[in-house]
Design a protein around this motif. Structure first.
Motif, short mmCIF file in Angstrom:
data_model
loop_
_atom_site.label_atom_id
_atom_site.label_comp_id
_atom_site.label_asym_id
_atom_site.label_seq_id
_atom_site.Cartn_x
_atom_site.Cartn_y
_atom_site.Cartn_z
N LEU A 31 0.83 -1.20 0.00
CA LEU A 31 0.00 0.00 0.00
C LEU A 31 0.86 1.25 0.00
O LEU A 31 0.58 2.22 -0.72
CB LEU A 31 -0.93 0.01 1.21
CG LEU A 31 -2.19 -0.87 1.11
CD1 LEU A 31 -2.90 -0.94 2.47
CD2 LEU A 31 -3.15 -0.33 0.06
N LEU A 32 1.93 1.24 0.81
CA LEU A 32 2.81 2.40 0.86
C LEU A 32 3.57 2.56 -0.45
O LEU A 32 3.77 3.69 -0.92
CB LEU A 32 3.80 2.26 2.02
CG LEU A 32 4.62 3.50 2.38
CD1 LEU A 32 3.69 4.66 2.73
CD2 LEU A 32 5.55 3.22 3.55
N SER A 33 3.96 1.47 -1.08
CA SER A 33 4.63 1.55 -2.39
C SER A 33 3.68 2.11 -3.44
O SER A 33 4.08 2.91 -4.29
CB SER A 33 5.13 0.16 -2.81
OG SER A 33 6.08 -0.33 -1.89
N LEU A 240 -5.19 -8.03 -1.12
CA LEU A 240 -5.86 -7.01 -0.32
C LEU A 240 -5.52 -5.61 -0.83
O LEU A 240 -6.40 -4.75 -0.94
CB LEU A 240 -5.45 -7.14 1.16
CG LEU A 240 -6.04 -6.11 2.12
CD1 LEU A 240 -7.56 -6.21 2.16
CD2 LEU A 240 -5.46 -6.30 3.53
N THR A 241 -4.26 -5.39 -1.16
CA THR A 241 -3.85 -4.10 -1.70
C THR A 241 -4.52 -3.81 -3.04
O THR A 241 -5.00 -2.70 -3.28
CB THR A 241 -2.32 -4.06 -1.88
OG1 THR A 241 -1.70 -4.19 -0.60
CG2 THR A 241 -1.88 -2.76 -2.52
N VAL A 242 -4.58 -4.82 -3.90
CA VAL A 242 -5.23 -4.64 -5.20
C VAL A 242 -6.71 -4.32 -5.01
O VAL A 242 -7.26 -3.43 -5.69
CB VAL A 242 -5.06 -5.90 -6.07
CG1 VAL A 242 -5.87 -5.79 -7.36
CG2 VAL A 242 -3.59 -6.14 -6.39
N GLY A 243 -7.36 -5.01 -4.07
CA GLY A 243 -8.77 -4.75 -3.83
C GLY A 243 -9.02 -3.39 -3.22
O GLY A 243 -9.93 -2.66 -3.65
N VAL A 244 -8.21 -3.03 -2.24
CA VAL A 244 -8.38 -1.73 -1.58
C VAL A 244 -8.08 -0.60 -2.55
O VAL A 244 -8.77 0.43 -2.56
CB VAL A 244 -7.47 -1.64 -0.34
CG1 VAL A 244 -7.45 -0.21 0.22
CG2 VAL A 244 -7.95 -2.60 0.74
N GLY A 245 -7.05 -0.76 -3.39
CA GLY A 245 -6.67 0.28 -4.33
C GLY A 245 -7.77 0.61 -5.32
O GLY A 245 -7.88 1.75 -5.79
N THR A 260 3.43 -3.90 -6.28
CA THR A 260 2.84 -5.05 -5.58
C THR A 260 3.73 -6.29 -5.70
O THR A 260 4.14 -6.87 -4.69
CB THR A 260 1.44 -5.36 -6.12
OG1 THR A 260 1.51 -5.52 -7.55
CG2 THR A 260 0.47 -4.23 -5.79
N LEU A 261 4.02 -6.71 -6.93
CA LEU A 261 4.78 -7.94 -7.12
C LEU A 261 6.24 -7.81 -6.68
O LEU A 261 6.80 -8.75 -6.11
CB LEU A 261 4.72 -8.37 -8.59
CG LEU A 261 3.31 -8.68 -9.13
CD1 LEU A 261 3.39 -9.16 -10.57
CD2 LEU A 261 2.61 -9.72 -8.27
N VAL A 262 6.85 -6.65 -6.95
CA VAL A 262 8.25 -6.46 -6.55
C VAL A 262 8.39 -6.46 -5.03
O VAL A 262 9.24 -7.19 -4.48
CB VAL A 262 8.82 -5.17 -7.17
CG1 VAL A 262 10.21 -4.88 -6.61
CG2 VAL A 262 8.89 -5.29 -8.69
N PRO A 263 7.59 -5.68 -4.27
CA PRO A 263 7.67 -5.77 -2.81
C PRO A 263 7.35 -7.17 -2.29
O PRO A 263 7.97 -7.63 -1.32
CB PRO A 263 6.63 -4.75 -2.34
CG PRO A 263 6.50 -3.79 -3.45
CD PRO A 263 6.67 -4.59 -4.69
N ALA A 264 6.39 -7.85 -2.92
CA ALA A 264 6.04 -9.21 -2.50
C ALA A 264 7.24 -10.15 -2.67
O ALA A 264 7.52 -10.99 -1.79
CB ALA A 264 4.85 -9.72 -3.30
#
Length: 293
Positions: A31-33, A240-245, A260-264
């Motif tokens: 989310l922060l990214s 969750l981030t994709v949904g919230v975004g 998303t994918l890079v931080p993951a």
């Protein structure tokens, strides 16, 4: 991975706790990214469109902090930019009929199709004459990457050019520091979780070694167990981030692969490293002493 999977099934409460922790950590980082990328777009997307990766931004050197508001080119510098085949861009801050602030910028015949922003204000593309008639109009230049220096001007390339936006550098430096700290904290938290978990498995590991289990099989069992937990938690946090975004209107967020994918992937690597390091001290323990402790 027999022991690791069996423990995950038996210790459901413990498993749910660490998966939830990984989920929340992943959600915070992604989310922060995404927020950092969204703010970057609203701070300097118009400037990035003009300068790109193969050109230089030209600003008047005022002797202090140089940005788009204070670094307006002189007439002589405007002539130098044009003589080098560059582009002189005129900009001014204004408001529309509804009182909404915007930045007027000369398109010079190259109006982009997408909506761009500068310092969190939308760009309205106009002709050079229309922008010059607005109060407070200023100019900056864009020249080729290999153009010669211009007297009395600052030449900026790449990310340095984006720092000319008054909001970009302060926002991105603060957010990037927070993201790095989150990575460090995440690695420490995940490493501590797996260390405690591994210490609780000390007797079982000792029995496995005493029965002839190899060190590599014990290591693969621990890392495999961590991989299952991390994959489930990280996947859930990313979703969750994709949904919230998709539902957070009014907040500048850019949910994409690099946010998303890079931080993951970084969190997964940090978690697996922590799991691998946590099992090493246990593998060095004498089986007899471990079973008697």
């Amino acid at each position: 991975m027999f022991q690791g999977i069996r423990e995950l099934r038996v210790s459901r409460g413990k498993t749910a706790l660490i998966i939830t922790t990984v989920l929340l950590i992943t959600a915070m980082v992604t989310l922060l990214s995404s927020l950092s990328a969204g703010l970057s777009y609203q701070s300097a997307s118009a400037l990035e469109h003009k300068v790109g990766s193969d050109r230089q931004l030209v600003l008047n050197d005022t002797g202090g902090t140089v940005n788009l508001s204070t670094g307006s080119l002189t007439d002589a510098q405007v002539s130098e930019v044009k003589s080098r085949g560059g582009e002189v861009v005129t900009m001014a801050r204004s408001k529309d009929e509804e009182g909404q602030a915007f930045i007027a910028m000369s398109d010079n015949g190259h109006k982009p199709s997408e909506d761009l922003y500068l310092e969190h204000q939308p760009i309205h593309w106009m002709s050079t004459g229309e922008v010059e008639n607005l109060p407070g109009a200023s100019t900056f230049g864009v020249v080729a990457e290999d153009a010669k220096p211009i007297d009395g001007a600052v030449m900026l390339k790449g990310k340095n050019a984006l720092d000319a936006s008054a909001s970009y550098k302060g926002e991105q430096s603060s957010l990037n520091l927070m993201i790095v700290l989150l990575y460090v904290i995440s690695a420490l938290v995940l490493g501590a979780f797996f260390t405690v978990w591994t210490m609780q498995r000390l007797r079982g590991v000792a029995i496995t070694v005493a029965l002839g289990g190899t060190r590599s099989s014990i290591l693969s069992d621990a890392v495999g167990q961590a991989l299952v937990v991390l994959f489930v938690g990280i996947a859930a946090g990313t979703l969750l981030t994709v949904g919230v975004g998709g539902f957070m209107e009014g907040i500048p967020m850019e949910v994409a692969a690099n946010t998303t994918l890079v931080p993951a992937a970084i969190l997964l690597a940090a978690g697996l490293l922590g799991a691998g390091l946590s099992i090493i001290p246990v593998m060095k323990v004498d089986p007899r002493k471990a079973m008697n402790s």
